[in-house]
Every structure is written in C-alpha cells, then in structure tokens.
Design an enzyme around this catalytic site. Sequence first.
Site, PDB file in Angstrom:
ATOM      1  N   SER A   3       0.879  -1.183   0.000  1.00 17.58           N
ATOM      2  CA  SER A   3       0.000   0.000   0.000  1.00 17.58           C
ATOM      3  C   SER A   3       0.913   1.228   0.000  1.00 17.58           C
ATOM      4  O   SER A   3       2.075   1.138   0.439  1.00 17.58           O
ATOM      5  CB  SER A   3      -0.851   0.005   1.274  1.00 17.58           C
ATOM      6  OG  SER A   3      -1.444   1.266   1.488  1.00 17.58           O
TER       7      SER A   3
ATOM      8  N   TYR B  85      -1.942  -0.815  10.501  1.00 22.61           N
ATOM      9  CA  TYR B  85      -2.067  -1.317   9.122  1.00 22.61           C
ATOM     10  C   TYR B  85      -0.852  -0.863   8.311  1.00 22.61           C
ATOM     11  O   TYR B  85      -0.244  -1.653   7.571  1.00 22.61           O
ATOM     12  CB  TYR B  85      -3.364  -0.790   8.501  1.00 22.61           C
ATOM     13  CG  TYR B  85      -3.521  -1.071   7.025  1.00 22.61           C
ATOM     14  CD1 TYR B  85      -3.912  -2.325   6.570  1.00 22.61           C
ATOM     15  CD2 TYR B  85      -3.286  -0.072   6.065  1.00 22.61           C
ATOM     16  CE1 TYR B  85      -4.064  -2.577   5.204  1.00 22.61           C
ATOM     17  CE2 TYR B  85      -3.438  -0.314   4.710  1.00 22.61           C
ATOM     18  CZ  TYR B  85      -3.826  -1.575   4.286  1.00 22.61           C
ATOM     19  OH  TYR B  85      -3.973  -1.823   2.942  1.00 22.61           O
TER      20      TYR B  85
HETATM   21  N1  LIG Z   1      -8.804  -0.739  -1.057  1.00 17.51           N
HETATM   22  C1  LIG Z   1      -7.745   0.011  -0.839  1.00 17.51           C
HETATM   23  O1  LIG Z   1      -7.861   1.251  -0.748  1.00 17.51           O
HETATM   24  C2  LIG Z   1      -6.371  -0.603  -0.741  1.00 17.51           C
HETATM   25  C3  LIG Z   1      -5.270   0.265  -0.806  1.00 17.51           C
HETATM   26  C4  LIG Z   1      -3.993  -0.266  -0.692  1.00 17.51           C
HETATM   27  C5  LIG Z   1      -3.825  -1.618  -0.542  1.00 17.51           C
HETATM   28  N2  LIG Z   1      -4.923  -2.444  -0.491  1.00 17.51           N
HETATM   29  C6  LIG Z   1      -4.662  -3.873  -0.309  1.00 17.51           C
HETATM   30  O2  LIG Z   1      -5.233  -4.590  -1.381  1.00 17.51           O
HETATM   31  C7  LIG Z   1      -5.543  -5.915  -0.965  1.00 17.51           C
HETATM   32  C8  LIG Z   1      -6.987  -6.228  -1.339  1.00 17.51           C
HETATM   33  O3  LIG Z   1      -7.839  -5.343  -0.611  1.00 17.51           O
HETATM   34  P1  LIG Z   1      -9.277  -4.872  -1.136  1.00 17.51           P
HETATM   35  O4  LIG Z   1      -9.241  -3.403  -1.181  1.00 17.51           O
HETATM   36  O5  LIG Z   1      -9.672  -5.644  -2.338  1.00 17.51           O
HETATM   37  O6  LIG Z   1     -10.150  -5.260   0.144  1.00 17.51           O
HETATM   38  P2  LIG Z   1     -11.435  -6.170   0.371  1.00 17.51           P
HETATM   39  O7  LIG Z   1     -12.464  -5.907  -0.661  1.00 17.51           O
HETATM   40  O8  LIG Z   1     -11.757  -5.963   1.801  1.00 17.51           O
HETATM   41  O9  LIG Z   1     -10.893  -7.653   0.125  1.00 17.51           O
HETATM   42  C9  LIG Z   1     -10.034  -8.273   1.043  1.00 17.51           C
HETATM   43  C10 LIG Z   1      -9.878  -9.713   0.621  1.00 17.51           C
HETATM   44  O10 LIG Z   1      -8.987 -10.353   1.540  1.00 17.51           O
HETATM   45  C11 LIG Z   1      -9.630 -11.544   2.010  1.00 17.51           C
HETATM   46  N3  LIG Z   1      -9.175 -11.927   3.341  1.00 17.51           N
HETATM   47  C12 LIG Z   1      -9.256 -11.226   4.503  1.00 17.51           C
HETATM   48  N4  LIG Z   1      -8.778 -11.962   5.516  1.00 17.51           N
HETATM   49  C13 LIG Z   1      -8.382 -13.155   4.998  1.00 17.51           C
HETATM   50  C14 LIG Z   1      -7.822 -14.335   5.525  1.00 17.51           C
HETATM   51  N5  LIG Z   1      -7.567 -14.462   6.845  1.00 17.51           N
HETATM   52  N6  LIG Z   1      -7.528 -15.362   4.691  1.00 17.51           N
HETATM   53  C15 LIG Z   1      -7.786 -15.266   3.362  1.00 17.51           C
HETATM   54  N7  LIG Z   1      -8.360 -14.185   2.791  1.00 17.51           N
HETATM   55  C16 LIG Z   1      -8.647 -13.134   3.602  1.00 17.51           C
HETATM   56  C17 LIG Z   1     -11.113 -11.187   2.005  1.00 17.51           C
HETATM   57  O11 LIG Z   1     -11.882 -12.371   2.105  1.00 17.51           O
HETATM   58  P3  LIG Z   1     -13.347 -12.408   2.804  1.00 17.51           P
HETATM   59  O12 LIG Z   1     -14.313 -12.004   1.753  1.00 17.51           O
HETATM   60  O13 LIG Z   1     -13.503 -13.805   3.267  1.00 17.51           O
HETATM   61  O14 LIG Z   1     -13.306 -11.419   3.952  1.00 17.51           O
HETATM   62  C18 LIG Z   1     -11.206 -10.480   0.661  1.00 17.51           C
HETATM   63  O15 LIG Z   1     -11.248 -11.409  -0.372  1.00 17.51           O
HETATM   64  C19 LIG Z   1      -5.271  -5.954   0.545  1.00 17.51           C
HETATM   65  O16 LIG Z   1      -4.018  -6.527   0.783  1.00 17.51           O
HETATM   66  C20 LIG Z   1      -5.282  -4.488   0.920  1.00 17.51           C
HETATM   67  O17 LIG Z   1      -4.545  -4.242   2.098  1.00 17.51           O
HETATM   68  C21 LIG Z   1      -6.167  -1.971  -0.588  1.00 17.51           C
END
Ligand SMILES: NC(=O)c1ccc[n+]([C@@H]2O[C@H](COP(=O)([O-])OP(=O)(O)OC[C@H]3O[C@@H](n4cnc5c(N)ncnc54)[C@H](OP(=O)(O)O)[C@@H]3O)[C@@H](O)[C@H]2O)c1
Length: 246
Positions: free
Chosen positions: A138, A151
């Site tokens: 991130s 985080y």
């Molecule tokens: N959105 C942003 O602004 C942003 C910015 C920078 C980085 N990121 C990073 O991008 C990545 C994806 O995030 P996103 O934005 O797509 O968020 P999201 O929609 O909340 O998706 C998170 C994903 O991670 C899975 N997950 C959570 N805990 C888990 C576990 N213990 N084992 C396996 N899977 C698990 C969730 O599964 P469930 O459906 O089962 O909960 C979901 O599929 C993350 O690493 C996040 O930190 C996001």
Amino acid sequence: MKVSINGKTALVSGANRGIGKAITEALLDNGAKKVYACARNVASLNDLSTKYGDRLVPVELDVTKDESIANAASTASDIDILVNNAGVMVPGNFAYGNMLESMKTNFEVNVWGLTKLTDAFFNKLKISESAAIVSISSVAGLANMPLISTYSASKAAVHSIVQGLRGELRDSNVLVCGVYPGPIDTEMAKGIEMEKDTPENVAKNVIQAIEDGVEDVFPDVMSKQVGAGYMASPKAVETQFGGFSS
Ligand SMILES: NC(=O)c1ccc[n+]([C@@H]2O[C@H](COP(=O)([O-])OP(=O)(O)OC[C@H]3O[C@@H](n4cnc5c(N)ncnc54)[C@H](OP(=O)(O)O)[C@@H]3O)[C@@H](O)[C@H]2O)c1
C-alpha cells in the site's frame, strides 16, 4: 524480467472480491491458462466459476490457518504466478488505545499470512520457466498514516519482505513485484472519504507490470503521485501522511 501472462497458471488469495477479484479476472482475460481463485468461503466464488468455467479453480484458503495454506499448496502445485492479495485493514494507533490488538490482527493476516503463503510456494515457483510473486502492499507501507498506524506498519513489513525476496531471487526465473495502491473503491476503503480509483484499473496496471517486468507498481492515480514523491523525498511523504492524523 518480463513474464508473459499467456498460458500461465496463477493463484490469487482473496479472489472473491475487490482487488483480488479484479486481478483474477484480468489474468484470465489476458490469456492465463488457469487461476486458482482462493477465498475463505468458496461459495463467494460462484459468479467467477460461472463466468470462467474450468479455467477458474475455487480453493478454500484462510491465510491465518496453517492447514488451509498446506492444502492450497498441495492443490495448486503447478503455479507460475502467486498473487499475495488477501488483507485486512483494522484501524489502530496509540491514541485510540487499540495499538496492540490492531497490530496483532493486521500482522496475522497481512504479514504472517503473506509470509506463510509465499513460503509454501517459494520452491514450487522456481520450477516454472518464468514466474512471478506479486504482493499487494500500500502507499501506507511507504510512509505511516497515523489513523491506520498498525495497518501501515504491516504494509511496511510487506514492502520489506518484497525487497528481501527480490534480493534472494535476483538472477532467477522469478519476477518479484511490490504493488503500492492508494485508495481503491472496495469494501476495505468504504469508510475513507477520498477520491478512489477502481479495482479494475489496479488489476490492469498489475497485469501490465508483470508483462513489462516492473518491480515497483504504482497502479492508480494517487499512488503514481505518491510513488513519484517518495522517490524524490521519502521524508516529504512521511510529513504529508503524518498530517492525516484526525
Ligand atoms: N482498497 C484500498 O484502498 C487498498 C489500498 C492499498 C492496498 N490495499 C490492499 O489490497 C488488498 C486487497 O484489498 P481490497 O481493497 O480488495 O479489500 P477487500 O475488498 O476488503 O478484500 C479483502 C480480501 O482479503 C480476504 N481476506 C481477509 N482476511 C483473509 C484471511 N484471513 N484469509 C484469506 N483471505 C482473507 C477477504 O476475504 P473475505 O471475503 O472472506 O473477507 C477479501 O477477499 C489488501 O491486501 C489491501 O490491504 C487496498
């Protein structure tokens, strides 16, 4: 090192929604032979299964459970591309009074989960002719945002793990990409009042980065600005992010 997506087999953690789902679709739409789409609840992958048929293999995976990781590693023993996407964002800092609990949860998933999953596939990826390990950090991993201090710390650890992996795998068949998104319009960022880019744009840029052999990936509008600022002055980014404290 450039890695062509065409004909490759990939595994994506957290493939059921958000950025992971978009990357899964982008891999398949760009010629991947097969994607092991991982989710804690495989039923949440039904729409992707319907769309992609046999090219999408649903795999149950909770990255906090050792047995679940071992099962996924034995099912997906033929991958070329590992996408470490699964993550959580539990806000926390000293002032909130939840520093310890939030640090623990963020690290359990974002750091230990990613490390264990990578460890499970590290030797298998060396067998591939050309492979990639893509880990989603991130912009908050480059400088700490105090509202999400723990985080940020977990994503800084991901950044460091990526650098270490890259050093270990230099001159090998494995491209190591670190991805540093800004705010993206997913469930994770739903409470964040900032302009957000789309998961589809992130996915498109991640695919392009793999194909072009780009190691540090700034896949959206804000992260491109932060990435350029960070390259010029890490201290200036620290000062800017430090201001996001209330
Ligand atoms: N959105 C942003 O602004 C942003 C910015 C920078 C980085 N990121 C990073 O991008 C990545 C994806 O995030 P996103 O934005 O797509 O968020 P999201 O929609 O909340 O998706 C998170 C994903 O991670 C899975 N997950 C959570 N805990 C888990 C576990 N213990 N084992 C396996 N899977 C698990 C969730 O599964 P469930 O459906 O089962 O909960 C979901 O599929 C993350 O690493 C996040 O930190 C996001």
